[in-house]
Design an enzyme around this catalytic site. Structure first.
Site, PDB file in Angstrom:
ATOM      1  N   ASN A  57       0.790  -1.429  -0.048  1.00 19.52           N
ATOM      2  CA  ASN A  57      -0.234  -0.087   0.009  1.00 19.52           C
ATOM      3  C   ASN A  57       0.959   1.210   0.017  1.00 19.52           C
ATOM      4  O   ASN A  57       0.767   2.231   0.897  1.00 19.52           O
ATOM      5  CB  ASN A  57      -0.929  -0.029   1.097  1.00 19.52           C
ATOM      6  N   HIS A 113      -9.498   4.303   8.584  1.00 16.68           N
ATOM      7  CA  HIS A 113     -10.230   2.972   8.238  1.00 16.68           C
ATOM      8  C   HIS A 113     -11.505   2.533   8.842  1.00 16.68           C
ATOM      9  O   HIS A 113     -12.454   2.005   8.117  1.00 16.68           O
ATOM     10  CB  HIS A 113      -9.149   1.690   8.559  1.00 16.68           C
TER      11      HIS A 113
END
Length: 483
Positions: free
Chosen positions: A330, A366
């Site tokens: 990522n 998140h």
């Protein structure tokens, strides 16, 4: 996304007459992620059509990108795509009102994060959701980054860091530019992140220089390779995920395994689970390659198309250190966090505090599940422990890892990669299971082994290494004085 229907709760969708749900049902695949994957794959034909647009018609290009992105969003999320549009509209209005000021940056942070977190509260279920909130988390960072880029563009260039000189934007973005930037069909669904400067340079045909144009067609070869890799990895996930489901780690049958087998199952489940993210990143990156957005200069006479690379397989899997993991998984989100959060906290004068705040931000980004702060908390401890251990060992042995003999480096690489795989799996299990009622079952079954390692590592090993390193340092200084 997850491994059973509990983890695939999608919302309303568009173009229902296409019968996607029936196809998904026949294939035994949940409909929401199936539409999501189709939305990503649609980037390939639309990317090829983009290449046919007139080179100098930048407004037409922005309009095309915006319309395609909006159509794909409607296909996947139906009328809910309006919620993504709202965040873009607010970003545009705030830029008009505040311009490239720190007030706009603060507003962008507060609004975009509040808007996204509010969507989590109202739309989230008990697991992973494939709804309009999925691209919204990508847009959240992108629009906050845009506010920072416009702010940096108003600062004196000599005061900016080199990396910020490449991303700052001194102009005033138009509505079409912001909309196209937000809804770029190769990246708005699942990333990658990239700067507004890269996007506008790409649309205006300024991104690829004259040297790159000589081998411009190479991008198609690289895109096909990346696309094929993504399809293979996705096939691996589809085939093996049912065999190593994360759900099994909180089921009674998991306890029947031996301790080593439980830890190994957890490790395999983690690697297979994250195959879907890697596959999606590869597919998105290949779309960016086809369009030309991923151009990254010329090296050794060859044009490079890894400018928005989000995953480096070899470094991630075989790297000996957790730093390798951080730099290869990522990637663009990590770079975004480093550029717009971590380095902006330099005024605190404490790297550890800046690191903790950055990880706390990413955890909140998140969502609200307890699994996220557990994951990022473990990440901090792993990196902190590794850096302190390596720093002390380099003093004790008066050398660095790169200068070690080949066989010694090989032993460290193999043992380090193995420990990294198992410990990252322990941390990522919290990310996969989300709720503490599930996490505690899996962690209890493996006796919280990594927590035990942390206690020994920080309470015993590192203090001993510091004492030995201090003595070694004194000895080295004494020898230098005698010489």
């Amino acid at each position: 996304m997850g491994s059973n229907s509990e983890f695939f709760q999608g919302g309303q969708v568009g173009f229902k007459f296409l019968g996607v749900e029936k196809i998904a049902d026949d294939l035994g695949i949940p409909a929401a992620p199936f539409r999501f994957m189709i939305g990503i794959v649609l980037g390939f034909p639309f990317g090829l059509l983009y290449l046919l647009l007139p080179t100098k018609q930048t407004s037409l290009k922005h309009f095309y990108i915006s319309c395609v992105g909006l159509l794909i969003s409607y296909f996947c999320f139906g009328s809910d795509c309006i919620f993504n549009v709202i965040s873009v509209l607010v970003s545009y209005v705030s830029l008009i009102l505040f311009g490239g000021t720190i007030q706009n940056v603060i507003f962008a942070f507060i609004f975009q994060m509040s808007y996204m977190l509010g969507s989590y509260i109202f739309y989230s279920s008990d697991g992973y959701d494939v709804k309009w909130t999925t691209p919204q988390c990508i847009m959240c960072l992108r629009l906050i980054g845009l506010a920072w880029d416009c702010y940096d563009g108003k600062q004196k260039q000599e005061k900016l860091r080199d990396d910020l000189k490449k991303t700052c934007y001194s102009g005033t973005p138009t509505f079409l530019e912001i909309f196209g930037y937000s809804f770029f069909f190769g990246a708005f669904m699942a990333g990658p992140q990239f700067s507004f400067q890269r996007y506008t340079s790409f649309v205006e045909c300024k991104l690829v220089d004259s040297e790159g144009m000589k081998t411009y067609s190479r991008r198609f070869k690289k895109a096909i390779e990346k696309m094929f890799s993504g399809i293979v990895i996705l096939a691996i996930f589809v085939k093996l995920d049912p065999l190593f489901s994360a759900d099994f780690m909180y089921k009674p049958g998991f306890m029947e395994y031996s301790f080593i087998k439980r830890c190994t199952y957890m490790t395999l489940s983690y690697h297979i689970h994250f195959c879907k993210y890697v596959a999606i990143w590869y597919l998105c990156e290949s779309v960016c390659m086809i369009t030309g957005l991923s151009y990254n200069g010329v090296h050794n006479g060859k044009s490079q198309w890894d400018g928005v690379c989000n995953f480096k397989m070899r470094k991630c899997v075989t790297g000996a250190f957790f730093q390798d993991m951080l730099e290869s998984f990522n990637i663009n989100t990590s770079q975004w966090a480093g550029r717009y959060v971590f380095r902006r906290l330099m005024f605190l004068g404490n790297k550890n505090l800046s690191h903790i705040i950055t990880l706390a931000f990413l955890s909140l980004w998140h969502g609200f599940y307890i699994g996220y702060p557990i994951l990022f908390g473990i990440e901090f401890l792993l990196l902190k422990g590794e850096r302190e251990t390596c720093a002390n060992l380099s003093i004790i042995f008066n050398t660095t890892y790169n200068n070690l003999p080949f066989l010694t480096k090989l032993m460290i690489r193999v043992s380090g990669a193995l420990f990294k795989a198992y410990s990252c799996a322990f941390a990522a299990s919290a990310f996969m299971l989300l709720r503490w009622r599930r996490i505690k079952v899996a962690y209890s079954a493996t006796y919280y082994w990594l927590i035990v390692v942390f206690i020994f590592w920080f309470a015993i090993l590192i203090p001993i290494l510091k004492i030995v390193a201090k003595k070694s340092n004194k000895k080295i200084l004494k020898e230098k004085k005698e010489d």
